[in-house]
Motif scaffolding. Structure first.
Motif, PDB file in Angstrom:
ATOM      1  N   SER A  89       0.529  -1.154   0.083  1.00 59.62           N
ATOM      2  CA  SER A  89       0.059  -0.055  -0.046  1.00 59.62           C
ATOM      3  C   SER A  89       0.724   1.532   0.123  1.00 59.62           C
ATOM      4  O   SER A  89       0.462   1.964  -0.442  1.00 59.62           O
ATOM      5  CB  SER A  89      -0.949   0.055   0.891  1.00 59.62           C
ATOM      6  OG  SER A  89      -1.568   1.274   1.392  1.00 59.62           O
ATOM      7  N   LYS A  90       1.716   1.351   1.095  1.00 63.12           N
ATOM      8  CA  LYS A  90       3.045   2.402   0.996  1.00 63.12           C
ATOM      9  C   LYS A  90       3.766   2.388  -0.615  1.00 63.12           C
ATOM     10  O   LYS A  90       4.165   3.940  -0.972  1.00 63.12           O
ATOM     11  CB  LYS A  90       3.781   2.402   1.821  1.00 63.12           C
ATOM     12  CG  LYS A  90       4.214   3.698   2.445  1.00 63.12           C
ATOM     13  CD  LYS A  90       3.658   4.728   2.698  1.00 63.12           C
ATOM     14  CE  LYS A  90       3.117   4.252   4.243  1.00 63.12           C
ATOM     15  NZ  LYS A  90       2.748   5.607   4.127  1.00 63.12           N
ATOM     16  N   LEU A  91       3.885   1.584  -1.022  1.00 61.46           N
ATOM     17  CA  LEU A  91       4.548   1.753  -2.204  1.00 61.46           C
ATOM     18  C   LEU A  91       3.285   2.334  -3.514  1.00 61.46           C
ATOM     19  O   LEU A  91       3.991   3.078  -4.509  1.00 61.46           O
ATOM     20  CB  LEU A  91       5.069  -0.537  -3.255  1.00 61.46           C
ATOM     21  CG  LEU A  91       6.029  -1.062  -2.651  1.00 61.46           C
ATOM     22  CD1 LEU A  91       5.893  -1.921  -3.047  1.00 61.46           C
ATOM     23  CD2 LEU A  91       7.659  -0.009  -2.100  1.00 61.46           C
ATOM     24  N   PHE A  92       2.587   2.015  -3.043  1.00 61.46           N
ATOM     25  CA  PHE A  92       1.568   2.564  -4.312  1.00 61.46           C
ATOM     26  C   PHE A  92       1.281   4.127  -4.108  1.00 61.46           C
ATOM     27  O   PHE A  92       1.515   5.140  -4.817  1.00 61.46           O
ATOM     28  CB  PHE A  92       0.354   2.116  -3.990  1.00 61.46           C
ATOM     29  CG  PHE A  92       0.105   1.086  -5.214  1.00 61.46           C
ATOM     30  CD1 PHE A  92      -0.038   0.848  -6.055  1.00 61.46           C
ATOM     31  CD2 PHE A  92       0.195  -0.867  -4.718  1.00 61.46           C
ATOM     32  CE1 PHE A  92       0.087  -0.025  -7.122  1.00 61.46           C
ATOM     33  CE2 PHE A  92      -0.205  -1.247  -5.370  1.00 61.46           C
ATOM     34  CZ  PHE A  92      -0.004  -1.835  -6.653  1.00 61.46           C
ATOM     35  N   GLU A  93       1.612   4.717  -2.488  1.00 59.26           N
ATOM     36  CA  GLU A  93       1.656   5.977  -2.569  1.00 59.26           C
ATOM     37  C   GLU A  93       2.730   6.554  -3.360  1.00 59.26           C
ATOM     38  O   GLU A  93       2.791   7.703  -3.412  1.00 59.26           O
ATOM     39  CB  GLU A  93       1.396   5.920  -0.780  1.00 59.26           C
ATOM     40  CG  GLU A  93       0.331   5.713  -0.123  1.00 59.26           C
ATOM     41  CD  GLU A  93       0.741   5.675   1.208  1.00 59.26           C
ATOM     42  OE1 GLU A  93       1.131   7.068   1.747  1.00 59.26           O
ATOM     43  OE2 GLU A  93       0.135   4.976   2.353  1.00 59.26           O
ATOM     44  N   TYR A  94       3.981   5.674  -2.366  1.00 53.49           N
ATOM     45  CA  TYR A  94       4.709   6.318  -3.273  1.00 53.49           C
ATOM     46  C   TYR A  94       5.388   5.982  -4.773  1.00 53.49           C
ATOM     47  O   TYR A  94       6.194   5.887  -5.955  1.00 53.49           O
ATOM     48  CB  TYR A  94       6.527   5.937  -2.423  1.00 53.49           C
ATOM     49  CG  TYR A  94       6.435   7.224  -1.841  1.00 53.49           C
ATOM     50  CD1 TYR A  94       6.668   8.147  -1.581  1.00 53.49           C
ATOM     51  CD2 TYR A  94       6.177   6.176  -0.178  1.00 53.49           C
ATOM     52  CE1 TYR A  94       6.557   9.194  -0.449  1.00 53.49           C
ATOM     53  CE2 TYR A  94       5.923   7.292   0.735  1.00 53.49           C
ATOM     54  CZ  TYR A  94       6.058   8.226   1.211  1.00 53.49           C
ATOM     55  OH  TYR A  94       6.078   9.475   1.968  1.00 53.49           O
TER      56      TYR A  94
END
Length: 491
Positions: A89-94
């Motif tokens: 999920s955090k990868l998609f944010e970045y």
């Protein structure tokens, strides 16, 4: 920590600042405070300062991974998957930041960075599902006196050496199965493209990922490569890179303990086009494999064998694709082909072109580095008179297509198999008997017929000197798990 996304200037010339090692859940400089300058291949300007690990840092990473494995291997699968989902999920944010970093460390065109990003997120998702299916396997006792089952358990600490050509794709292929299986891992990115991996470390730090499970370091062979291999702590050495590197890693790592290996090595893919093939389609794919990622693809076609009856048609189509290719860097103008990853690659590719011409090749297009900033090289088309030329035994790893005409299927099969490499191969024909013949007799880990398809659920691996084991698919998980037989005598 990561800069706020709104503070990032996504220009063609940008500097990502100092990037630190990620060891035991912490972002730390190298123990000697040394950083090396990472050069953007599209601008020849510094794009980041990368912490350069010492032997002391490597030993720290090994001990952290050892402790991380003790904890992570005992963490319930459901909890591991929660952490993996949080990371994804955090990868998609970045996503924008990660793709931009790949563009600047590797020189990829913007569209090409999407494959890297999708590969790491797909890998995390795929292996999160795959581990759910890894249940105990019962074995029937023939005499009825015992019960037996196979327990599948994480193998231990994994060390992954990564190639520069697909920074996050290569990383994802190793990270996904490792942490889903319950292993800890030390990721050693290439010194040519470590930026996105170091940013991953920042993301892991931001979400407080469990300490020691994932560690990210980059450094030279003496201080990082050899200590990682010679340590008794790793149980699996995995790699994407050259055959020569794989041989060295196996030699170094076998000195102290027996380890498992999973290695995807170099390729020398034949690309065979018969007289009844869809030549337009074959040429489109053949050109895309040289323009895409500037030909820096382990499965890229290397030796183009084209039936003499359609040779000129194929050459004309290939040349038209090369003429239409636009070289450039950055998002503006949407170029179709970026630079090579480093100046050494330019020198190597130019050397291959010179050898091919000295061995009788005819230059039909390209053949040189354009007069501009950046490590660019023109898409190049060469017609060779002989299939036995020494140049055809070298992996190009660049935008050079060498074409040889052929007459019979028996002749071209012999030529295609005449290589120590055995990763990917391609055949184009409308004759099902011909397709079946080559599917049976080509000595390659992958045989692609009338098209091309790669995905996380499809096994990817080679034979001969192209590797051990596979990446992607459920088969890759086997490398990260041990199989323990448990037998109980009935009372």
């Amino acid at each position: 920590m990561i800069k706020e996304k709104e503070q990032l200037t996504l220009s063609d010339s940008m500097h990502f600042g100092k990037k630190n090692l990620y060891i035991n859940g912490e972002l730390i400089p190298a123990s000697d405070q040394n950083y090396f300058s990472l050069i953007c291949p599209g601008t020849e300007e510094e794009t980041a300062e990368i912490a350069w690990a010492t032997k002391k840092d490597t030993e720290k990473a090994l001990l952290a991974a050892e402790e991380g494995f003790k904890m992570w291997s005992q963490t319930p699968v459901e909890e591991r998957l929660e952490w993996i989902a949080k990371l994804s999920s955090k990868l998609f944010e970045y996503e924008d930041l990660l793709r931009t970093s790949i563009m600047h460390e590797m020189g990829k065109v913007w569209e090409g960075t999407a494959e890297d990003f999708k590969s790491i997120t797909d890998s995390l998702a795929f292996y999160s599902e795959e581990i759910k299916d890894r249940q105990d396997i019962p074995i029937t006792d023939k005499e009825g006196t015992h019960t037996h089952h196979i327990k599948q358990q994480p193998i231990g600490v994994v060390v992954a050496f990564l190639a520069y050509n697909f920074p996050l794709l290569n990383l994802g292929f190793k990270l996904g199965p490792a942490i889903a299986a319950g292993c800890s891992i030390i990721l050693k990115p290439s010194e040519f493209s470590p930026l996105s991996a170091y940013i991953l470390g920042e993301i892991l730090h931001e979400i407080d990922f469990p300490k020691g499970v994932i560690n990210i370091i980059c450094g030279d062979v003496v201080n990082v490569g050899i200590p990682l291999c010679e340590s008794k702590i790793p149980r699996l050495i995995t790699m994407i890179g050259s055959t020569e590197t794989a041989q060295k890693l196996i030699q170094q790592s076998s000195k102290t303990s027996i380890k498992r290996y999973s290695m995807e090595c170099g390729g020398n893919a034949p690309f065979i086009v018969f007289d009844d093939a869809d030549v337009d389609k074959a040429a489109t794919i053949g050109a895309a494999l040289k323009i895409g990622n500037t030909g820096q693809i382990c499965v890229a076609a290397n030796r183009y064998y084209v039936h003499e009856a359609v040779l000129q048609q194929f050459l004309d189509k290939m040349k038209s694709h090369f003429v239409a290719a636009t070289l450039g860097f950055g998002r503006d103008g949407n170029p179709s082909m970026g630079p090579l990853a480093n100046v050494a690659s330019v020198i190597k590719v130019k050397g291959i072109v010179d050898k091919a011409l000295n061995q009788g090749g005819q230059l039909l297009f390209g053949g040189k580095a354009p007069d501009r900033k950046g490590y660019f090289f023109e898409p190049t088309l060469i017609l060779l008179p002989d299939a036995n030329l020494p140049i055809l035994q070298e992996e190009v790893f660049g935008p050079v297509a060498m074409v040889v005409p052929f007459k019979t299927k028996e002749q071209v099969l012999e030529w295609a198999n005449d290589s120590d490499a055995g990763l990917a191969s391609y055949v184009f024909s409308q004759n099902n008997d011909i397709l079946a013949f080559f599917a049976e007799h080509l000595e390659f880990g992958e045989v692609q017929l009338n098209g091309i398809k790669y995905d996380i659920y499809l096994p990817h691996g080679g034979v001969k000197n192209s590797g051990i084991g596979v990446d992607c698919s459920s088969y890759a998980m086997d490398d990260y798990l041990t199989k323990k037989r448990v037998t109980l005598e009935k009372s």
